[in-house]
Scaffold this motif. Structure first.
Motif, mmCIF file in Angstrom:
data_model
loop_
_atom_site.group_PDB
_atom_site.id
_atom_site.type_symbol
_atom_site.label_atom_id
_atom_site.label_comp_id
_atom_site.label_asym_id
_atom_site.label_seq_id
_atom_site.Cartn_x
_atom_site.Cartn_y
_atom_site.Cartn_z
ATOM 1 N N PRO A 252 0.830 -1.212 0.000
ATOM 2 C CA PRO A 252 0.000 0.000 0.000
ATOM 3 C C PRO A 252 0.863 1.260 0.000
ATOM 4 N N ALA A 253 0.383 2.290 -0.653
ATOM 5 C CA ALA A 253 1.107 3.562 -0.652
ATOM 6 C C ALA A 253 1.246 4.101 0.768
ATOM 7 N N ALA A 254 0.250 3.825 1.618
ATOM 8 C CA ALA A 254 0.292 4.306 3.000
ATOM 9 C C ALA A 254 1.359 3.616 3.830
ATOM 10 N N LEU A 255 1.932 2.517 3.303
ATOM 11 C CA LEU A 255 2.987 1.807 4.013
ATOM 12 C C LEU A 255 4.360 2.326 3.573
ATOM 13 N N ALA A 256 4.415 3.592 3.231
ATOM 14 C CA ALA A 256 5.678 4.229 2.851
ATOM 15 C C ALA A 256 6.598 4.298 4.061
ATOM 16 N N ASP A 257 7.887 4.067 3.850
ATOM 17 C CA ASP A 257 8.847 4.123 4.949
ATOM 18 C C ASP A 257 8.750 5.459 5.674
ATOM 19 N N LEU A 258 8.828 5.417 6.987
ATOM 20 C CA LEU A 258 8.802 6.649 7.771
ATOM 21 C C LEU A 258 10.070 7.451 7.511
ATOM 22 N N PRO A 259 9.972 8.769 7.481
ATOM 23 C CA PRO A 259 11.179 9.587 7.302
ATOM 24 C C PRO A 259 12.033 9.567 8.564
#
Length: 404
Positions: free
Chosen positions: A145-152
């Motif tokens: 999912p796009a929402a599972l993008a790595d945290l900055p």
């Protein structure tokens, strides 16, 4: 005391009824007595996973696993085995059909046995999938999912890789620590050869309430935490802020939620030498009642103008982040001492949301930049997981929609 086996001679229907009754009881203005807590049972099957809006239990055992098999079918099979075991464990039964003392005496038992005779204790088990599971091992990259993008990377954080990340997480919450540990131990046992434990965390003394029937808990700095947390009674806000929807871009996550974990060590010795006035100004709340600065009661409306511009409450307030809310259910931890006479203690932060990119990330970015609490805390681990929807029935399993 009623044994785990006796409690569930009633069968699954009795379990569901007990769970529904427990939730109904939470609408009362007072929490049930301790004995009611340990006999508590929450349904395993449902639209959403238990352990998210479930009224927060007192104890936590959180674990992150690395998947060591490279066989997609073997991973799916493990998730089916885990789901079957979780359905039993959360209903007060042993992990396998033969339990700790049945079956062949020449074979290892299919339950470790340390929870024999203990009541269910409101056990819930919640599973999530980390970004690393969506690499090229299992053919899942297109389903990330796009929402599972790595945290900055946030300013000031000093993350330890060995206690961060993970392919799969399991959150076990219960009112008895032995029940929670027993559940995780048995899932690790079942997963031997297919997963390995990356790290785990024990927690106590919930630091947030997830129902209005619960009193607001305190963190190890002595302050009430999560007063304005999302609650299970907030139906409209939960639909808007907590549960992933079919139109969000990953159909298999509809009805699920995204989990962020952060292990936040507190330098409690320094905090304990700070004046009460400064402590209250840093938080933006009074320490005794938990009232916002300038108010009398904990749940009085917050007047942001009455507190310092960098007060924790003000920086984290939904009005500063496009009305972004989090459902928090973190826990205190004490992991002994650091060898220098200081407690290794703090908060294991747990927050669920519909999209971390628009909820956790902007809130944490603001706090990392300006929160005066940063003088007393240090983020040492981080995790991000996609928690799929609930298991519908005995023919379903954790992550089935992902592997379909």
């Amino acid at each position: 005391m009623i044994s785990r086996r006796q409690v569930f001679g009633l069968g699954a229907a009795g379990a569901v009824a007990a769970g529904a009754g427990a939730l109904a009881a939470r609408t009362l203005p007072a929490e049930p007595p301790a004995q009611a807590h340990v006999e508590e049972v929450f349904p395993f099957y449902g639209e959403h996973q238990a352990g998210i809006v479930t009224p927060a239990q007192d104890r936590l055992h959180f674990v992150a696993f690395d998947v060591i098999t490279t066989d997609r079918a073997e991973l799916a099979e493990l998730l089916q085995e885990w789901t079957a075991a979780a359905a039993r464990l959360t209903q007060g039964k042993e992990a396998g059909a033969f339990g700790a003392t049945g079956g062949s005496r020449e074979a290892a038992p299919d339950d470790t046995g340390e929870a024999l005779g203990l009541p269910p204790s409101g056990l819930t088990l919640t599973v999530g999938f980390g970004p690393s599971l969506f690499d090229d091992r299992f053919g899942l990259a297109a389903k990330r999912p796009a929402a599972l993008a790595d945290l900055p990377k946030f300013p000031g954080e000093t993350l330890v890789p060995e206690i961060s990340g993970g392919d799969i997480c399991v959150q076990a919450c219960a009112h008895d620590p032995q029940v929670a540990v027993h559940a995780i131990r048995n899932l690790a046992r079942i997963g031997f050869g297919r997963v390995s434990v990356r790290y785990s965390q024990l927690g106590f003394g919930r630091t947030s309430s997830t129902s209005r029937a619960q009193a607001t808990a305190r963190n190890l700095m002595g302050f009430k935490d999560g007063t304005n947390n999302l609650k299970l009674e907030d139906a409209d806000l939960l639909r808007e802020q907590l549960w992933a929807a079919p139109g969000d871009g990953a159909a298999w996550m509809a009805g699920g939620s995204y989990l962020v974990t952060r292990k936040i060590r507190m330098t409690v010795e320094t905090w304990d030498r700070t004046s009460l006035r400064e402590q209250e100004e840093i938080f933006g709340r009074d320490k005794g009642e938990g009232a916002p600065i300038g108010k009398q009661k904990e749940f009085d409306p917050v007047d942001l103008s009455a507190m310092r511009p960098d007060a924790h409450v003000r920086l984290a307030h939904p009005s500063a982040h496009g009305n972004a809310h989090l459902l928090r259910r973190g826990y205190n931890y004490v992991d002994g001492s650091d060898g220098l006479g200081r407690l290794d203690a703090g908060l294991f932060f747990i927050a669920y949301q519909r999209d971390p990119r628009t909820q956790f990330v902007p809130i944490q970015a603001s706090l990392a930049k300006s929160d005066p609490l940063n003088e007393y805390i240090r983020h040492v681990s981080s995790g991000l997981f996609a928690c799929p929807p609930g298991v519908v029935d005995a023919g379903d399993y954790w992550g089935r929609t992902l592997f379909a």
